[in-house]
Write a protein that holds these residues in place. Structure first.
Motif, PDB file in Angstrom:
ATOM      1  N   THR A   6       0.850  -1.197   0.000  1.00  0.00           N
ATOM      2  CA  THR A   6       0.000   0.000   0.000  1.00  0.00           C
ATOM      3  C   THR A   6       0.883   1.244   0.000  1.00  0.00           C
ATOM      4  N   GLN A  19      -0.669   4.781  -0.171  1.00  0.00           N
ATOM      5  CA  GLN A  19      -1.282   6.028   0.294  1.00  0.00           C
ATOM      6  C   GLN A  19      -2.191   5.860   1.499  1.00  0.00           C
ATOM      7  N   ASP A  65      -5.553   1.856  -0.697  1.00  0.00           N
ATOM      8  CA  ASP A  65      -5.280   2.837  -1.755  1.00  0.00           C
ATOM      9  C   ASP A  65      -6.504   3.152  -2.609  1.00  0.00           C
TER      10      ASP A  65
END
Length: 176
Positions: free
Chosen positions: A17, A19, A126
């Motif tokens: 991941t 964000q 995300d």
């Protein structure tokens, strides 16, 4: 459509991941085997182990790695009140989630009646991947499912953000 291939462990998914990782929990009881010893100890002592304990260590390291990469890790819990014994156990352990870098909020179920919620707990990673957790009626984990279906992503994102906006930050939530 949901993935028919084996679902990767959450650690593998969270490590990829970049964000955001949003976790929505909606059950009042979980009966997952790895927690049984920790739950029994908490019942005896009223205390949860700390972030460096064998119980927490791998989770704390995983979240810290994600946060160090700039990933926002948020967890929201929709709970019935008065809360179950299990939710008291989760609440007592949440300072470790916070110390690892998660942001955690609680929403009393009575404030969620008008929110379109998916039928299962999930991780939204995300904004592109949903990992559902499936549990039986007693709270035992029965499996996971992955999807990138746009309508499901939209539902889960909207549900999480609505719950998040109404939920109480952990340090302000008092269990009843």
């Amino acid at each position: 459509m949901p993935s028919t291939s084996p679902v990767p462990p959450i650690a593998e998914l969270l490590d990829s991941t970049r964000q955001s990782a949003c976790h929505l929990e909606m059950r009042d009881v979980y009966a997952v085997a790895p927690e049984s010893t920790e739950l029994a100890a908490w019942r005896r002592t009223g205390q949860r182990s700390g972030p460096e304990s064998a119980y927490w260590r791998s989770w704390v390291e995983l979240v810290r790695r994600a946060v160090a990469r700039g990933v926002s890790v948020r967890r929201a819990r929709v709970v019935s009140e008065p809360v179950t014994e299990y939710i008291r156990f989760e609440h007592a352990g949440t300072p470790v989630n916070l110390a690892a870098g998660e942001d955690v909020r609680w929403l009393p179920r009575r404030h969620a009646s008008d929110i379109a919620l998916p039928g299962n707990d999930f991780w939204l990673l995300d904004g592109r991947l949903v990992r559902f957790g499936h549990f039986n009626g007693d709270g035992a984990l029965t499996g996971h499912e992955l999807t990138e279906e746009p309508a499901v992503l939209e539902l889960c994102s909207a549900a999480f953000e609505t719950v998040w906006s109404r939920a109480v930050p952990h340090d302000q939530y008092r269990i009843h």
